[in-house]
Design a protein around this motif. Structure first.
Motif, short mmCIF file in Angstrom:
data_model
loop_
_atom_site.label_atom_id
_atom_site.label_comp_id
_atom_site.label_asym_id
_atom_site.label_seq_id
_atom_site.Cartn_x
_atom_site.Cartn_y
_atom_site.Cartn_z
N LEU A 14 0.80 -1.14 -0.05
CA LEU A 14 0.08 -0.07 -0.01
C LEU A 14 0.88 1.22 0.00
O LEU A 14 0.42 2.18 -0.71
CB LEU A 14 -0.94 -0.24 1.06
CG LEU A 14 -2.19 -0.93 1.21
CD1 LEU A 14 -2.92 -0.87 2.56
CD2 LEU A 14 -2.97 -0.60 -0.12
N LEU A 15 1.90 1.34 0.87
CA LEU A 15 2.82 2.40 0.81
C LEU A 15 3.48 2.66 -0.37
O LEU A 15 3.88 3.75 -0.75
CB LEU A 15 3.93 2.30 1.96
CG LEU A 15 3.29 2.47 3.32
CD1 LEU A 15 4.19 2.19 4.69
CD2 LEU A 15 2.91 3.86 3.74
N SER A 16 3.74 1.49 -1.18
CA SER A 16 4.67 1.58 -2.45
C SER A 16 3.53 2.30 -3.62
O SER A 16 3.96 3.22 -4.26
CB SER A 16 4.91 0.48 -3.14
OG SER A 16 3.92 -0.44 -3.54
N VAL A 152 2.35 -0.43 -13.22
CA VAL A 152 3.61 -1.36 -12.97
C VAL A 152 3.48 -1.96 -11.49
O VAL A 152 3.83 -3.18 -11.30
CB VAL A 152 4.92 -0.59 -13.27
CG1 VAL A 152 6.09 -1.58 -12.96
CG2 VAL A 152 5.08 -0.36 -14.87
N ILE A 153 3.11 -1.20 -10.58
CA ILE A 153 3.19 -1.44 -9.28
C ILE A 153 2.12 -2.51 -9.13
O ILE A 153 2.32 -3.79 -8.28
CB ILE A 153 3.01 -0.48 -8.32
CG1 ILE A 153 4.32 0.40 -8.04
CG2 ILE A 153 2.67 -0.94 -6.66
CD1 ILE A 153 4.26 1.65 -7.38
N ILE A 154 1.04 -2.30 -9.68
CA ILE A 154 0.03 -3.40 -9.37
C ILE A 154 0.14 -4.72 -10.13
O ILE A 154 -0.34 -5.77 -9.63
CB ILE A 154 -1.46 -2.89 -10.27
CG1 ILE A 154 -1.96 -1.55 -9.23
CG2 ILE A 154 -2.53 -3.75 -10.32
CD1 ILE A 154 -2.96 -0.85 -9.77
N ILE A 155 0.82 -4.42 -11.46
CA ILE A 155 1.32 -6.00 -12.17
C ILE A 155 2.36 -6.61 -11.11
O ILE A 155 2.37 -7.77 -11.03
CB ILE A 155 2.02 -5.48 -13.26
CG1 ILE A 155 0.94 -5.10 -14.41
CG2 ILE A 155 2.78 -6.78 -13.90
CD1 ILE A 155 1.38 -4.38 -15.71
N MET A 156 3.26 -5.85 -10.48
CA MET A 156 4.21 -6.49 -9.51
C MET A 156 3.69 -7.23 -8.42
O MET A 156 4.02 -8.15 -7.96
CB MET A 156 5.21 -5.51 -8.97
CG MET A 156 6.11 -4.93 -10.25
SD MET A 156 7.05 -3.47 -9.71
CE MET A 156 8.57 -4.29 -8.75
N ILE A 157 2.47 -6.51 -7.72
CA ILE A 157 1.85 -7.14 -6.75
C ILE A 157 1.11 -8.37 -7.08
O ILE A 157 1.08 -9.27 -6.40
CB ILE A 157 0.80 -6.10 -6.12
CG1 ILE A 157 1.58 -4.98 -5.40
CG2 ILE A 157 -0.05 -6.80 -5.01
CD1 ILE A 157 0.90 -3.86 -5.08
N ILE A 158 0.31 -8.33 -8.07
CA ILE A 158 -0.51 -9.52 -8.73
C ILE A 158 0.45 -10.46 -8.96
O ILE A 158 0.32 -11.85 -8.67
CB ILE A 158 -1.16 -9.13 -10.03
CG1 ILE A 158 -2.27 -8.16 -9.58
CG2 ILE A 158 -1.73 -10.22 -10.68
CD1 ILE A 158 -3.11 -7.46 -10.72
#
Length: 167
Positions: A14-16, A152-158
């Motif tokens: 979340l912080l990212s 990109v962050i959402i892709i990394m998390i998924i």
């Protein structure tokens, strides 16, 4: 302990995302800390995230770092700036985050490049309208980079969640 580590990983994710808009929060570094917490704190020895995951995350992290720079360069040039304007936008992004953050918080990543490019263009004797137009390109650059970085962050998390569930 494992529950605590999963909560910590979730908070770091979340912080990212928040870090996209608040320059003092290092979005990519927080992602990596979360990955490392899983790898060394939760995953069983010899298991965890594979080399394909780590190489892919490295590439996506480089994309995160380049998003701000490339987006600013593109939009500044699209709105009439040249290589000097684009370079000053990048410097304004970095210096703005460092110098303006105490005064304007997350808006420093918008104001830094905008003011730097506006000042450069006025000093170069551009018309005020043209200088504002070129500086406006920096605002669009920020919005473009924020859009890319969140994606990109959402892709990394998924990818992480899928990798953890498969492994």
């Amino acid at each position: 302990m494992v529950v605590f580590l999963w909560i910590l990983i979730s908070i770091l994710f979340l912080l990212s995302i928040v870090g996209v808009f608040v320059p003092v929060i290092p979005d990519a570094i927080l992602m990596w800390i979360a990955f490392l917490i899983y790898q060394f704190g939760i995953a069983a020895p010899g298991e965890g995230l594979g080399w394909v995951f780590w190489i892919s995350m490295t590439i996506l992290t480089v994309l995160l770092f380049l998003a701000d720079i490339l987006s600013n360069i593109y939009f500044v040039q699209k709105y009439g700036g040249d290589k000097w304007s684009a370079g000053v936008a990048v410097v304004g992004l970095l210096l703005g985050a460092a110098l303006l953050s105490p005064f304007v918080g997350p808006f420093s990543i918008i104001l830094g490049p905008f003011l730097a490019v506006l000042l450069l263009e006025v000093m170069r004797s551009r018309e005020k309208g043209q200088a504002l137009q070129i500086a406006f390109g920096t605002l669009l650059g920020f919005l473009g980079s924020a859009f890319v970085k969140i994606g990109v962050i959402i892709i990394m998390i998924i990818w992480f969640v899928v990798q953890v569930n498969i492994g």
